[in-house]
Scaffold this motif. Structure first.
Motif, PDB file in Angstrom:
ATOM      1  N   THR A  41      20.272   5.393  13.690  1.00  0.00           N
ATOM      2  CA  THR A  41      19.726   4.217  13.023  1.00  0.00           C
ATOM      3  C   THR A  41      20.321   4.041  11.635  1.00  0.00           C
ATOM      4  N   THR A  86      12.123  -0.945   9.911  1.00  0.00           N
ATOM      5  CA  THR A  86      11.427  -0.816  11.193  1.00  0.00           C
ATOM      6  C   THR A  86      11.388   0.637  11.645  1.00  0.00           C
ATOM      7  N   TYR A  87      12.515   1.325  11.570  1.00  0.00           N
ATOM      8  CA  TYR A  87      12.560   2.725  11.995  1.00  0.00           C
ATOM      9  C   TYR A  87      11.583   3.567  11.190  1.00  0.00           C
ATOM     10  N   SER A  89       9.010   2.625   9.410  1.00  0.00           N
ATOM     11  CA  SER A  89       7.606   2.234   9.559  1.00  0.00           C
ATOM     12  C   SER A  89       7.015   2.768  10.864  1.00  0.00           C
ATOM     13  N   VAL A  90       7.823   2.821  11.901  1.00  0.00           N
ATOM     14  CA  VAL A  90       7.345   3.336  13.185  1.00  0.00           C
ATOM     15  C   VAL A  90       7.018   4.822  13.079  1.00  0.00           C
ATOM     16  N   TYR A  91       7.821   5.560  12.329  1.00  0.00           N
ATOM     17  CA  TYR A  91       7.609   6.992  12.190  1.00  0.00           C
ATOM     18  C   TYR A  91       6.757   7.362  10.990  1.00  0.00           C
ATOM     19  N   GLY A  92       6.256   6.362  10.264  1.00  0.00           N
ATOM     20  CA  GLY A  92       5.364   6.617   9.144  1.00  0.00           C
ATOM     21  C   GLY A  92       6.010   7.251   7.943  1.00  0.00           C
TER      22      GLY A  92
END
Length: 95
Positions: A41, A86-87, A89-92
């Protein structure tokens, strides 16, 4: 004489730069398949941001041309930043 499809037209980008970008996309795909999704990513995001900045800074002399300077720069930079956001935010992971 047959019409030969070119990687790039004379008024567009440079094939050597386009092949570098293509190679980075392939490397990113391989990294993702191997399970290194963060590295994949980051690589694809940095590639997008760099192509956008190259187009913005070099304008008509840029080796990366798809459409207009504004379009290429906006899409490249926003795609790169958006993928990272996005990456993470998905993994916190806080930015």
């Amino acid at each position: 004489m047959k019409n030969h499809p070119f990687v790039s037209e004379a008024h567009e980008g440079k094939p050597w730069f386009e092949w570098i970008v293509a190679a980075l996309v392939v490397v990113s795909g391989v990294l993702a398949v191997l399970g290194y999704t963060m590295a994949a990513t980051v690589l694809i995001s940095v590639t997008a941001i760099v192509t956008g900045l190259v187009r913005l800074i070099m304008r008509e002399r840029s080796p990366w041309k798809v459409r207009s300077v504004a379009f290429d720069s906006f899409i490249g930079i926003c795609l790169g930043v958006g993928l990272l956001a996005t990456y993470f935010s998905v993994y916190g992971i806080p930015l």
